[in-house]
Scaffold this motif. Structure first.
Motif, PDB file in Angstrom:
ATOM      1  N   UNK A 156      35.427  31.903  48.531  1.00  0.00           N
ATOM      2  CA  UNK A 156      35.511  32.792  47.375  1.00  0.00           C
ATOM      3  C   UNK A 156      35.957  31.987  46.159  1.00  0.00           C
ATOM      4  N   UNK A 157      35.651  32.483  44.949  1.00  0.00           N
ATOM      5  CA  UNK A 157      36.006  31.734  43.727  1.00  0.00           C
ATOM      6  C   UNK A 157      37.500  31.427  43.601  1.00  0.00           C
ATOM      7  N   UNK A 158      38.381  32.275  44.162  1.00  0.00           N
ATOM      8  CA  UNK A 158      39.817  32.023  44.028  1.00  0.00           C
ATOM      9  C   UNK A 158      40.286  30.857  44.899  1.00  0.00           C
ATOM     10  N   UNK A 159      39.485  30.453  45.879  1.00  0.00           N
ATOM     11  CA  UNK A 159      39.813  29.296  46.728  1.00  0.00           C
ATOM     12  C   UNK A 159      38.503  28.669  47.197  1.00  0.00           C
ATOM     13  N   UNK A 160      37.774  27.996  46.289  1.00  0.00           N
ATOM     14  CA  UNK A 160      36.429  27.527  46.611  1.00  0.00           C
ATOM     15  C   UNK A 160      36.362  26.498  47.738  1.00  0.00           C
ATOM     16  N   UNK A 161      37.466  25.799  48.026  1.00  0.00           N
ATOM     17  CA  UNK A 161      37.445  24.779  49.078  1.00  0.00           C
ATOM     18  C   UNK A 161      37.905  25.300  50.435  1.00  0.00           C
ATOM     19  N   UNK A 177      41.993  45.087  52.203  1.00  0.00           N
ATOM     20  CA  UNK A 177      40.754  44.903  51.449  1.00  0.00           C
ATOM     21  C   UNK A 177      41.006  44.032  50.219  1.00  0.00           C
ATOM     22  N   UNK A 178      40.039  43.143  49.939  1.00  0.00           N
ATOM     23  CA  UNK A 178      40.133  42.246  48.793  1.00  0.00           C
ATOM     24  C   UNK A 178      38.775  42.192  48.102  1.00  0.00           C
ATOM     25  N   UNK A 179      38.806  41.954  46.781  1.00  0.00           N
ATOM     26  CA  UNK A 179      37.570  41.612  46.085  1.00  0.00           C
ATOM     27  C   UNK A 179      37.700  40.146  45.670  1.00  0.00           C
ATOM     28  N   UNK A 180      36.864  39.672  44.777  1.00  0.00           N
ATOM     29  CA  UNK A 180      36.923  38.241  44.427  1.00  0.00           C
ATOM     30  C   UNK A 180      38.132  37.907  43.560  1.00  0.00           C
ATOM     31  N   UNK A 181      38.829  38.930  43.034  1.00  0.00           N
ATOM     32  CA  UNK A 181      39.960  38.675  42.146  1.00  0.00           C
ATOM     33  C   UNK A 181      41.325  38.946  42.763  1.00  0.00           C
ATOM     34  N   UNK A 182      41.420  39.948  43.626  1.00  0.00           N
ATOM     35  CA  UNK A 182      42.737  40.352  44.117  1.00  0.00           C
ATOM     36  C   UNK A 182      42.619  41.083  45.448  1.00  0.00           C
ATOM     37  N   UNK A 183      43.752  41.147  46.141  1.00  0.00           N
ATOM     38  CA  UNK A 183      43.833  41.919  47.382  1.00  0.00           C
ATOM     39  C   UNK A 183      44.648  43.184  47.140  1.00  0.00           C
ATOM     40  N   UNK A 184      44.225  44.244  47.772  1.00  0.00           N
ATOM     41  CA  UNK A 184      44.942  45.505  47.705  1.00  0.00           C
ATOM     42  C   UNK A 184      46.070  45.461  48.749  1.00  0.00           C
ATOM     43  N   UNK A 185      47.051  46.360  48.640  1.00  0.00           N
ATOM     44  CA  UNK A 185      48.069  46.428  49.694  1.00  0.00           C
ATOM     45  C   UNK A 185      47.418  46.786  51.034  1.00  0.00           C
TER      46      UNK A 185
END
Length: 112
Positions: free
Chosen positions: A53-58, A91-99
């Motif tokens: 994911x873009x928040x951790x591409x490696x 659940x998470x999207x490409x920007x953040x995770x929900x509780x």
């Protein structure tokens, strides 16, 4: 007896698989209440899909997206019963995770 439980994840979101690669990530779990003639002996989870994911591409995270199916193995006494439990996930999207969240799971069963 085997019961298949199908779940759908909203488009644009993912949830960690039942076996995330990092110990700090919250795994997807099926929690059930044994009793009333129903005993869950095991749950088969599908393998997660390794995804970057873009928040951790490696990094590759083991996730579920779209739809996935769990197979719950159980013994059921004769007669009608209700299997009750919950699916716990984050659940998470490409920007953040929900509780973390749990949704109820209930299945009517007829033992023979």
């Amino acid at each position: 007896q085997v019961v298949e439980l199908r779940f759908r994840i909203q488009d644009g979101y993912h949830i960690n698989s039942h076996a995330p690669h990092e110990k700090t990530l919250i795994p997807t779990q099926l929690m059930v209440v044994d009793g009333d003639g129903v005993n869950v002996t095991g749950v088969d989870f599908p393998p997660g899909t390794d995804t970057s994911f873009p928040f951790a591409p490696n990094e590759k995270l083991s996730v579920y997206t779209g739809t996935f199916t769990l197979r719950a193995h159980m013994t059921v006494a004769p007669g009608g019963h209700l299997l009750q439990g919950a699916l716990r996930y984050q659940a998470c999207d490409v920007n953040a995770c929900m509780p973390p969240h749990s949704i109820p799971v209930a299945v009517s069963l007829l033992g023979k």
